[in-house]
Design an enzyme around this catalytic site. Structure first.
Site, short mmCIF file in Angstrom:
data_model
loop_
_atom_site.label_atom_id
_atom_site.label_comp_id
_atom_site.label_asym_id
_atom_site.label_seq_id
_atom_site.Cartn_x
_atom_site.Cartn_y
_atom_site.Cartn_z
CE LYS A 103 12.82 1.83 -11.80
NZ LYS A 103 11.83 1.36 -10.83
N GLY A 213 5.39 12.93 -1.19
CA GLY A 213 5.18 12.50 -2.58
C GLY A 213 3.70 12.23 -2.79
N GLY A 215 2.28 11.28 -5.98
CA GLY A 215 2.09 10.72 -7.32
C GLY A 215 1.29 9.44 -7.19
CG ASN A 216 0.72 4.91 -9.02
OD1 ASN A 216 1.14 4.13 -8.18
ND2 ASN A 216 -0.29 4.62 -9.81
P1 NAD Z 1 5.09 9.79 -9.66
O1 NAD Z 1 5.85 10.45 -10.71
O2 NAD Z 1 3.68 9.39 -9.91
O3 NAD Z 1 5.07 10.72 -8.35
C1 NAD Z 1 6.22 11.21 -7.74
C2 NAD Z 1 5.77 12.22 -6.71
O4 NAD Z 1 6.90 12.67 -5.96
C3 NAD Z 1 5.13 13.49 -7.30
O5 NAD Z 1 4.04 13.87 -6.49
C4 NAD Z 1 6.24 14.52 -7.20
O6 NAD Z 1 5.75 15.85 -7.12
C5 NAD Z 1 6.88 14.08 -5.91
N1 NAD Z 1 8.23 14.58 -5.73
C6 NAD Z 1 9.25 14.63 -6.62
N2 NAD Z 1 10.34 15.18 -6.05
C7 NAD Z 1 10.00 15.47 -4.78
C8 NAD Z 1 10.67 16.04 -3.68
N3 NAD Z 1 11.93 16.44 -3.78
N4 NAD Z 1 10.00 16.18 -2.52
C9 NAD Z 1 8.72 15.79 -2.42
N5 NAD Z 1 8.03 15.23 -3.40
C10 NAD Z 1 8.65 15.08 -4.57
O7 NAD Z 1 5.97 8.54 -9.17
P2 NAD Z 1 5.48 7.24 -8.40
O8 NAD Z 1 5.16 6.22 -9.41
O9 NAD Z 1 4.48 7.62 -7.37
O10 NAD Z 1 6.85 6.78 -7.70
C11 NAD Z 1 7.28 7.33 -6.45
C12 NAD Z 1 8.38 6.44 -5.88
O11 NAD Z 1 7.88 5.12 -5.70
C13 NAD Z 1 9.62 6.28 -6.76
O12 NAD Z 1 10.74 6.12 -5.92
C14 NAD Z 1 9.35 5.00 -7.50
O13 NAD Z 1 10.53 4.38 -7.96
C15 NAD Z 1 8.70 4.20 -6.40
N6 NAD Z 1 7.87 3.08 -6.85
C16 NAD Z 1 6.84 3.26 -7.73
C17 NAD Z 1 6.04 2.18 -8.07
C18 NAD Z 1 4.84 2.33 -8.95
O14 NAD Z 1 4.09 1.36 -9.09
N7 NAD Z 1 4.57 3.50 -9.51
C19 NAD Z 1 6.33 0.91 -7.57
C20 NAD Z 1 7.38 0.75 -6.68
C21 NAD Z 1 8.15 1.86 -6.32
#
Ligand code: NAD
Length: 403
Positions: A103, A213, A215-216
């Site tokens: 990571k 959340g 995001g993606n």
């Molecule tokens: P991202 O940056 O696209 O989105 C994160 C989201 O979380 C945003 O909408 C942000 O506004 C929100 N957020 C941040 N702090 C917050 C809070 N305190 N309360 C509520 N919402 C909050 O990130 P992502 O890629 O969607 O990743 C989200 C989680 O999933 C992370 O823990 C990441 O490690 C995990 N993850 C991501 C992937 C991937 O393919 N992107 C794969 C496995 C795990």
């Protein structure tokens, strides 16, 4: 703030009690094999230099090259990156893909940088970790705060198509990668409901889901779950949450892109993130950051099922409380493994010079993640443990055997 690395170590110690692991092996697994700390100078638009701190942690490569995302977030610390790299080792093992755990991260708020500054930082970080990465060694991908465009810059900077995954499709990315983590989570939810466990017998059409959340991961989980017939009753981002008419997820996303948050979307009422977590829903999906559910709020959770789409959203103390309350938790290393699974497909396509149709990617993902779910479920039944422990037992055992 809880130390996620201590949490990760504690989880490993809990699992070790169920496996015949020597104390030597446990000592090795409790820490990453390598952690690189880098300071990245970036010329800002105003002409001055700012130095950003970044990390790459390589936990274990017994099953294959290190694999794991790169996070751009102001709270990134060495301990966080180390914890996430350990979770990646277990995740790749559970998912049954030929990778170990790594990571990376940079302590930065990417929203405060201009496009040019972000590009220079991304390229600078890639150059700084370049000696440690490569298609056979360590293959980074996007995580919180990073995306396909950033992976493209990094890949261009150091070369090697299969060195990064999560690139945009035009730059060698896999079709279906963007949706993969959310899609995998929805597959897991289907597989769980198909078990028809007493207390959790829901009709999909009246199964109410709250997603933290947007995001993606959160967006695609919400959109695909809704498409499959689940009711999304609430969503949130870092600025707050909303409940109400969420039938058009794409419009919510457009609104967030325009206004900076889901808050204020027409036909909805604003709630806090705390309120979202405590809603009277059937399925709660933490899809933001770690430590969303701690001993302070675990007792107030009303959901019957939690699908951990974020990494480490429940602390070990909170986990115990949820278990006692009879809440079924699908652990992160299984629930969100769809992303890394399709990343491994991207790596495979890049190395073979192939481009798979999206339907092939989705079918393979579904097959892989459903297979992983069934394996974890069987371990849970055989060992009479909860799903998290079952997933960990399975994962740690695979890594130890490979070592
Ligand atoms: P991202 O940056 O696209 O989105 C994160 C989201 O979380 C945003 O909408 C942000 O506004 C929100 N957020 C941040 N702090 C917050 C809070 N305190 N309360 C509520 N919402 C909050 O990130 P992502 O890629 O969607 O990743 C989200 C989680 O999933 C992370 O823990 C990441 O490690 C995990 N993850 C991501 C992937 C991937 O393919 N992107 C794969 C496995 C795990």
């Amino acid at each position: 703030m809880e130390n996620p690395f201590l949490n990760a170590q504690k989880q490993l110690e809990n699992v070790a009690e169920y496996l015949d692991i020597s104390s030597d092996i446990l000592e090795i697994l409790k820490v990453p094999q390598a952690v690189l700390e880098v300071n990245i100078p970036v010329r800002m638009d105003g002409g001055e230099i700012r130095v950003f701190r970044g990390f790459r942690s390589q936990h274990n490569n017994a099953l294959g090259p290190y694999k794991g995302g790169i996070r751009f977030h102001p709270n990134v610390t060495k301990e966080e990156v180390m914890a996430l790299s350990m979770w990646m080792s277990w995740k790749c093992a559970v998912a049954g893909i030929p990778f170990g755990g790594g990571k990376g991260g940079v302590a930065v708020n990417p929203k405060e940088l201009s496009e040019g500054e972000l590009e220079r930082l991304s390229r600078g970080y890639a150059r700084a970790i370049c000696p440690l990465i490569g298609p056979e060694v360590d293959v980074p991908a996007p995580d919180v705060g990073t995306n396909g465009k950033i992976m493209n810059w990094m890949m261009e900077e150091v070369g090697g198509l299969a060195t990064f995954t999560g690139k945009s499709v035009e730059k060698g990315g896999s079709l279906g990668r963007e949706q993969a983590t959310g899609r995998g989570g929805v597959c897991v939810l289907h597989a769980l409901l198909a078990k028809q466990i007493s207390n959790f017998k829901f009709q999909i059409s009246n199964c109410r889901v709250a997603v933290q959340g947007f995001g993606n991961v959160g967006y695609w989980f919400a959109k695909l779950a809704q498409g499959a017939g689940f009711e999304i009753m609430a969503i949130s981002d870092s600025k707050g949450g909303i409940v109400g008419d969420l039938r058009n997820m794409e419009s919510v996303r457009e609104w967030k892109e325009k206004s900076g948050s889901v808050v204020g979307f027409r036909g909805t009422k604003t709630i806090t993130n705390e309120e979202l977590l405590e809603l009277d829903c059937d399925v709660l999906v933490p899809a933001a950051l770690e430590n969303a559910i701690t001993r302070d709020n675990a007792d107030k959770i009303k959901a019957k099922i939690i699908i951990e789409m974020a990494n480490g959203p429940i602390t070990p103390e909170a986990d115990e409380i949820l278990n006692k309350k009879g809440i079924l938790v699908v652990p992160d290393i299984l629930a969100n493994s769809g992303g890394v699974t399709v990343s491994s497909f991207e790596w495979e396509q890049n190395r073979r010079g192939e481009k798979w149709p999206e339907s092939t990617v989705n079918n393979k993902l579904e097959e892989k993640i459903t297979g992983a779910f069934e394996e974890v479920w069987k371990t849970k039944e055989d060992k009479k443990v909860d799903l998290r422990l079952a997933a960990y037992i399975l994962a740690v055992d695979k890594v130890v055997k490979a070592m």
